[in-house]
Scaffold this motif. Structure first.
Motif, PDB file in Angstrom:
ATOM      1  N   HIS A  32      47.065  69.576  23.883  1.00 49.74           N
ATOM      2  CA  HIS A  32      47.316  70.970  23.502  1.00 49.74           C
ATOM      3  C   HIS A  32      46.070  71.663  22.961  1.00 49.74           C
ATOM      4  CE1 HIS A  32      47.813  68.651  19.796  1.00 49.74           C
ATOM      5  NE2 HIS A  32      47.539  69.760  19.137  1.00 49.74           N
ATOM      6  N   CYS A  50      59.448  70.404  28.704  1.00 50.58           N
ATOM      7  CA  CYS A  50      59.254  71.349  27.615  1.00 50.58           C
ATOM      8  C   CYS A  50      60.545  72.143  27.443  1.00 50.58           C
ATOM      9  CB  CYS A  50      58.079  72.284  27.914  1.00 50.58           C
ATOM     10  SG  CYS A  50      58.112  72.998  29.566  1.00 50.58           S
ATOM     11  N   CYS A  51      60.577  73.014  26.467  1.00 44.38           N
ATOM     12  CA  CYS A  51      61.790  73.765  26.147  1.00 44.38           C
ATOM     13  C   CYS A  51      62.338  74.485  27.379  1.00 44.38           C
ATOM     14  CB  CYS A  51      61.485  74.757  25.040  1.00 44.38           C
ATOM     15  SG  CYS A  51      62.861  75.846  24.639  1.00 44.38           S
ATOM     16  N   PHE A  82      51.554  67.347  27.302  1.00 44.01           N
ATOM     17  CA  PHE A  82      52.192  67.445  25.981  1.00 44.01           C
ATOM     18  C   PHE A  82      51.972  66.173  25.165  1.00 44.01           C
ATOM     19  CE2 PHE A  82      54.443  70.066  29.043  1.00 44.01           C
ATOM     20  CZ  PHE A  82      54.473  71.294  28.403  1.00 44.01           C
ATOM     21  N   GLU A  83      50.951  65.437  25.513  1.00 45.46           N
ATOM     22  CA  GLU A  83      50.669  64.186  24.817  1.00 45.46           C
ATOM     23  C   GLU A  83      49.319  64.252  24.126  1.00 45.46           C
ATOM     24  OE1 GLU A  83      53.113  61.016  27.616  1.00 45.46           O
ATOM     25  OE2 GLU A  83      50.983  61.353  28.033  1.00 45.46           O
ATOM     26  N   LYS A  99      55.385  72.368  23.408  1.00 50.43           N
ATOM     27  CA  LYS A  99      56.593  72.304  24.233  1.00 50.43           C
ATOM     28  C   LYS A  99      57.465  73.545  24.082  1.00 50.43           C
ATOM     29  CE  LYS A  99      57.135  67.297  24.580  1.00 50.43           C
ATOM     30  NZ  LYS A  99      58.095  66.175  24.529  1.00 50.43           N
ATOM     31  N   SER A 108      50.458  71.641  17.380  1.00 56.80           N
ATOM     32  CA  SER A 108      50.800  70.259  17.693  1.00 56.80           C
ATOM     33  C   SER A 108      51.322  70.162  19.120  1.00 56.80           C
ATOM     34  CB  SER A 108      51.874  69.750  16.726  1.00 56.80           C
ATOM     35  OG  SER A 108      53.105  70.447  16.945  1.00 56.80           O
ATOM     36  N   ALA A 109      51.467  68.917  19.582  1.00 62.34           N
ATOM     37  CA  ALA A 109      52.022  68.688  20.915  1.00 62.34           C
ATOM     38  C   ALA A 109      53.463  69.184  20.984  1.00 62.34           C
ATOM     39  CB  ALA A 109      51.939  67.211  21.261  1.00 62.34           C
ATOM     40  N   LEU A 110      54.216  68.996  19.907  1.00 63.81           N
ATOM     41  CA  LEU A 110      55.595  69.472  19.873  1.00 63.81           C
ATOM     42  C   LEU A 110      55.635  70.991  19.917  1.00 63.81           C
ATOM     43  CD1 LEU A 110      58.605  68.845  19.665  1.00 63.81           C
ATOM     44  CD2 LEU A 110      58.355  68.821  17.161  1.00 63.81           C
ATOM     45  N   ASP A 111      54.739  71.626  19.196  1.00 65.29           N
ATOM     46  CA  ASP A 111      54.641  73.080  19.222  1.00 65.29           C
ATOM     47  C   ASP A 111      54.395  73.570  20.645  1.00 65.29           C
ATOM     48  OD1 ASP A 111      55.021  75.046  17.344  1.00 65.29           O
ATOM     49  OD2 ASP A 111      52.904  75.285  16.858  1.00 65.29           O
TER      50      ASP A 111
END
Length: 217
Positions: free
Chosen positions: A106, A28-29, A101-102, A80, A75-78
């Motif tokens: 989330h 993640c970030c 994260f898949e 992260k 979302s999953a990206l969110d």
């Protein structure tokens, strides 16, 4: 040109030694990593089941808070980039790994409920030694009135001076490797990598990875 200006401190030390190779501990970030490190330290050193936690306060530098203060992910990206999501996962699962994260991970209702009790705030202004503003302070307040806190000035694995502990590094390797090979193959590869400097042939690693135990998705 002045070659001395380029060469006077050449390889003193090599960058591969200092600051060393940066290893991203979590998928993640990077700006969430100091807070995750702090939370994992707290759950390791204190009795903190999620249902005991009343609220969590996470403080990071404003520079890193801007893109990680995401209490309402979509979302999953969110996820992260959400320090609230990452801390909720660290508290509930005692780890932060790829599977979180898949897909629709989330949207886990227990994680969402805990996120609502996590507040992300700016850290009081500090002047960091390295200029990275890479610290975090995490406080956990429990329903029985206790308070636990931990601060991290720089995340694990960021530099050779603060390396990722071997068990954590190996767990990350196995989590990632099993996306392409079976657990058996991943463990055999890890065993070889532990003693790679004494292996008679570097090709032993590719022999293991090309074995019949490779999983096909």
């Amino acid at each position: 040109f002045d070659s001395d200006a380029v060469l006077h401190d050449w390889a003193a030390p090599l960058d591969i030694i200092t600051p060393g190779i940066a290893i991203k501990s979590y998928p993640c970030c990077g700006s969430t990593h100091p807070a995750i490190d702090a939370m994992l330290w707290l759950v390791e050193h204190h009795d903190l089941p999620p249902d005991r936690v009343e609220r969590v306060v996470s403080r990071t530098h404003q520079r890193r808070l801007r893109h990680t203060n995401r209490p309402h992910i979509r979302s999953a990206l969110d996820a992260k980039f959400s320090v609230q999501y990452c801390l909720a996962r660290a508290l509930i699962d005692r780890q932060v790994v790829l599977s979180q994260f898949e897909g629709e991970a989330h949207d886990n209702p227990d994680v969402r409920a805990l996120m609502a009790r996590i507040e992300a705030l700016p850290q009081p202004e500090k002047i960091p030694d390295d200029g990275e503003h890479f610290g975090a302070d995490v406080e956990v307040f429990t329903k029985d009135g206790a308070r636990f806190a931990h601060s991290v000035s720089r995340p694990l694995g960021r530099t050779s001076a603060n390396p990722l502990p071997a068990p954590r590094l190996e767990a990350k390797f196995l989590d990632c490797a099993q996306r392409s090979v079976t657990r058996t193959v991943a463990e055999r590869a890890l065993d070889l990598l532990r003693r790679f400097d004494t292996a008679p042939r570097a090709a032993e690693l590719t022999d293991i990875l090309a074995s019949k135990n490779i999983s096909i998705s």
